[in-house]
Write a protein that holds these residues in place. Sequence first.
Motif, mmCIF file in Angstrom:
data_model
loop_
_atom_site.group_PDB
_atom_site.id
_atom_site.type_symbol
_atom_site.label_atom_id
_atom_site.label_comp_id
_atom_site.label_asym_id
_atom_site.label_seq_id
_atom_site.Cartn_x
_atom_site.Cartn_y
_atom_site.Cartn_z
ATOM 1 N N PHE A 381 7.894 3.995 7.410
ATOM 2 C CA PHE A 381 8.499 3.517 7.151
ATOM 3 C C PHE A 381 9.676 2.846 7.151
ATOM 4 O O PHE A 381 10.898 2.091 6.566
ATOM 5 C CB PHE A 381 9.337 5.462 5.862
ATOM 6 C CG PHE A 381 7.727 5.546 5.128
ATOM 7 C CD1 PHE A 381 7.432 4.483 3.880
ATOM 8 C CD2 PHE A 381 7.334 6.993 5.274
ATOM 9 C CE1 PHE A 381 6.037 5.027 3.261
ATOM 10 C CE2 PHE A 381 6.304 6.983 4.823
ATOM 11 C CZ PHE A 381 5.461 5.911 3.119
ATOM 12 N N THR A 382 10.112 2.993 8.385
ATOM 13 C CA THR A 382 11.217 2.273 9.009
ATOM 14 C C THR A 382 10.867 0.827 9.714
ATOM 15 O O THR A 382 11.909 -0.087 9.775
ATOM 16 C CB THR A 382 12.300 2.765 9.781
ATOM 17 O OG1 THR A 382 10.953 3.384 10.980
ATOM 18 C CG2 THR A 382 12.624 3.971 9.838
ATOM 19 N N GLU A 383 9.302 0.711 9.796
ATOM 20 C CA GLU A 383 9.190 -0.385 9.913
ATOM 21 C C GLU A 383 9.031 -0.848 11.496
ATOM 22 O O GLU A 383 9.431 -1.941 11.692
ATOM 23 C CB GLU A 383 9.647 -1.570 9.484
ATOM 24 C CG GLU A 383 8.385 -1.700 7.909
ATOM 25 C CD GLU A 383 9.076 -2.391 6.792
ATOM 26 O OE1 GLU A 383 8.194 -3.591 6.331
ATOM 27 O OE2 GLU A 383 9.934 -2.258 6.112
ATOM 28 N N ARG A 432 4.739 -6.685 3.349
ATOM 29 C CA ARG A 432 5.725 -5.542 4.126
ATOM 30 C C ARG A 432 4.494 -4.842 4.310
ATOM 31 O O ARG A 432 4.498 -3.922 3.423
ATOM 32 C CB ARG A 432 6.624 -5.451 4.091
ATOM 33 C CG ARG A 432 7.012 -6.406 3.820
ATOM 34 C CD ARG A 432 8.678 -6.402 2.714
ATOM 35 N NE ARG A 432 9.305 -5.002 3.358
ATOM 36 C CZ ARG A 432 10.340 -4.064 3.334
ATOM 37 N NH1 ARG A 432 11.497 -4.923 2.148
ATOM 38 N NH2 ARG A 432 11.144 -3.712 4.099
ATOM 39 N N LYS A 433 3.255 -5.834 5.250
ATOM 40 C CA LYS A 433 1.758 -4.553 5.337
ATOM 41 C C LYS A 433 2.339 -2.945 6.555
ATOM 42 O O LYS A 433 1.065 -2.307 5.622
ATOM 43 C CB LYS A 433 0.892 -5.218 6.183
ATOM 44 C CG LYS A 433 0.542 -6.672 6.051
ATOM 45 C CD LYS A 433 -0.695 -7.212 7.288
ATOM 46 C CE LYS A 433 -1.454 -8.484 6.955
ATOM 47 N NZ LYS A 433 -2.086 -8.783 8.032
ATOM 48 N N ALA A 434 2.827 -2.883 6.743
ATOM 49 C CA ALA A 434 3.134 -1.871 7.475
ATOM 50 C C ALA A 434 3.699 -0.492 6.244
ATOM 51 O O ALA A 434 3.363 0.694 6.126
ATOM 52 C CB ALA A 434 4.178 -1.471 8.004
ATOM 53 N N LEU A 435 4.787 -1.411 5.732
ATOM 54 C CA LEU A 435 4.860 -0.160 4.416
ATOM 55 C C LEU A 435 3.954 -0.166 3.097
ATOM 56 O O LEU A 435 3.939 0.878 2.969
ATOM 57 C CB LEU A 435 6.574 -0.786 3.980
ATOM 58 C CG LEU A 435 6.687 0.093 2.857
ATOM 59 C CD1 LEU A 435 7.984 1.044 3.539
ATOM 60 C CD2 LEU A 435 8.095 -1.392 2.498
ATOM 61 N N TYR A 436 3.240 -1.150 3.079
ATOM 62 C CA TYR A 436 2.329 -1.338 1.984
ATOM 63 C C TYR A 436 0.981 -0.414 2.496
ATOM 64 O O TYR A 436 0.646 0.386 1.423
ATOM 65 C CB TYR A 436 1.878 -2.262 2.068
ATOM 66 C CG TYR A 436 0.493 -2.274 0.862
ATOM 67 C CD1 TYR A 436 -0.113 -1.928 -0.320
ATOM 68 C CD2 TYR A 436 -0.587 -3.359 1.438
ATOM 69 C CE1 TYR A 436 -0.909 -2.459 -1.023
ATOM 70 C CE2 TYR A 436 -1.765 -3.907 0.690
ATOM 71 C CZ TYR A 436 -1.792 -2.970 -1.285
ATOM 72 O OH TYR A 436 -2.697 -3.292 -1.169
ATOM 73 N N ARG A 437 0.663 -0.127 3.535
ATOM 74 C CA ARG A 437 -0.513 0.608 4.059
ATOM 75 C C ARG A 437 0.402 2.089 4.494
ATOM 76 O O ARG A 437 -0.427 3.138 3.528
ATOM 77 C CB ARG A 437 -0.743 0.124 4.987
ATOM 78 C CG ARG A 437 -1.620 -1.025 5.254
ATOM 79 C CD ARG A 437 -2.037 -1.641 6.966
ATOM 80 N NE ARG A 437 -2.791 -2.988 6.471
ATOM 81 C CZ ARG A 437 -3.841 -3.280 7.665
ATOM 82 N NH1 ARG A 437 -3.142 -3.157 8.967
ATOM 83 N NH2 ARG A 437 -3.737 -4.663 7.425
ATOM 84 N N GLY A 438 1.380 2.128 4.764
ATOM 85 C CA GLY A 438 2.237 3.346 4.542
ATOM 86 C C GLY A 438 2.348 4.409 3.596
ATOM 87 O O GLY A 438 1.818 5.357 2.768
ATOM 88 N N VAL A 439 2.753 3.153 1.979
ATOM 89 C CA VAL A 439 3.083 4.089 1.035
ATOM 90 C C VAL A 439 1.155 4.415 0.109
ATOM 91 O O VAL A 439 0.924 5.886 -0.214
ATOM 92 C CB VAL A 439 2.912 3.552 -0.345
ATOM 93 C CG1 VAL A 439 2.956 3.816 -1.803
ATOM 94 C CG2 VAL A 439 4.865 2.594 0.238
ATOM 95 N N VAL A 440 0.238 3.419 0.368
ATOM 96 C CA VAL A 440 -0.940 4.150 0.167
ATOM 97 C C VAL A 440 -1.874 5.252 0.741
ATOM 98 O O VAL A 440 -2.378 6.407 0.033
ATOM 99 C CB VAL A 440 -2.037 2.628 0.323
ATOM 100 C CG1 VAL A 440 -3.258 3.042 0.439
ATOM 101 C CG2 VAL A 440 -1.462 1.697 -0.389
#
Length: 583
Positions: A381-383, A432-440
């Motif tokens: 979440f901090t990418e 923003r792939k990391a944040l997107y995947r993190g939320v999912v």
Amino acid sequence: MASMFNEDPVFKTNPETVGSLIRSIHDGSLALPNFQRSFVWDPKRTVELIKSIILRYPAGTLLTWEQSSSHRFDSRSFEEAPVNAGMQPRRLVLDGQQRLTALYHALSGKGEYQFFIKAWPFIDPKNRSLIPLEEVELETAIVAYDTRGRLRFNPLDEEWQLENGIFPLSKFQELRRSFKSFARSITEVREEQDALEETLHQLRDGYLQPLESYPFPVVDLPEQTSLLAVCNIFETLNKSAKPLGPFELLTAKFYPSGARLRVWWASAQEEYPVLTEFDIDPYNLLQAVSLRARGTAQRADILGKLTSNELIEHWETTVSAAADVLDMLKRECGVISPQWLPYGMILVPMAAMWPEISALRPQQRGHARERLRQYYWCSIFTENYDQGANSQVGADYKLLKGWVVDGQSQPPEAVANFNLTDADLLSARSNRKALYRGVVTLLIQSGAKDFLSAQAISNIRLSEAKLETVQVFPKGWLQQNSIDTSADLILNRIMVDGEARRSIKGRPVHHYLDSQEAPVQTKLVDVLESHLINAQTEYGFRGGDYDEFLQERLSLILEAIEQVTGQTVILDPDAGEPAAQRE
């Protein structure tokens, strides 16, 4: 001040003839590193290369690397070349394997295909003089025949060759004798025989001579060239071929010392299928080994300093640890498939740390695993791995042991400097792939349910349902309501399977919900709530109020983020403004 151009170059460039290269392949002084792929060219490509050489066109540069007793790589002979037992090659070919193998086969008569030159396309039928080379149809003058008994004739039969005026390129050195026999088979008149034989000699010495004398530019790396430089040079010169990565280089480097990296990796994939499932790069495992042995994951340190003894000591432990970490991410962090793994590099410090956690007593182990998960979520979440991942891995690992295992107070950067804001998440787009995947994955970990079965997504077999995300308020609806459609917001996405996506048919999800019968609506409301969407009230989502929906979902997801990270999200006073004003 000394100029960089006054320094000796990292490499030297020398021309080498085809004949010299073929002889070096045959005697074993020129060989291949064992990580190179097999020969894959078809006969047509070999014919095209021969045409280029006969026409004296550029045919590319070769890249070789001098070998010495101080660094001896695992190597092999070229395909079909003699295996020179006990002989160590002087040079290894890093770039040019396909071209050199093709020429070796064609000019030595090895391999499944034999290559021939037809004489008549080069000769003017009126006066039996040579046709200018640029006018010769080389497409018909150079041919390849399969010699595995699949033809109605035998192309290796000398009588057939003389009858058809076709000569094997593998007999290049014997062409004078063959041409003499050919000329005598054409005419009984001595003067005509001599004239035709002279023309054929001109064909050999003028047009075909490049098959012996054509000079390939050879970039020769000296023996002291570092592995890192070899890797960088190869990548620069040969971007279209199979990448030469550190794993391949180290496979060859450590082979003489008994470290069988390729065999170990194949065994690891068989023993731990999760490594294959997540398409783990074996180089990441070497980075984790290097972290455990040397505290660094930098490529230069792995290539130049990691020893075979360190590799032997840590490989098995690290492989097992990586599999355990992936299993934890699947079961406890919602990463149900490689599609949703935010960062492949996050595996490196976690796998390097895992053996220390496994050695703890049960109660301590549980607390350490909790901190490791906290580190994972904070990094996502901090990418924190979007830039300088190799350096970040090393910095994190140095602090992880003290914080996770020894209970010290100084955590890694992602935990200590957690800086996610509500405004940032509110405006974050799915690119923003990391944040997107993190939320999912956070939603999956929190119990998000499948639309049709109402089962927890984490319990669904991925082979039975292809999961994807769709927009809660789709692009068409946003356009109709004059809302910026370029902002594909993470908060406006929800995970469904293919069947549910087809049922929704591009409608706003609240329209789809309202179209269902009461019992189905009740089930879907529960499913939507599991995705952290407020579907109970008539406002926001149910009322088609896009801005209110975003604010409500933001609040619920932030609460979930704070729970898994153990951190407080920074509140921005502007985050409460309507989306249109923020844009």
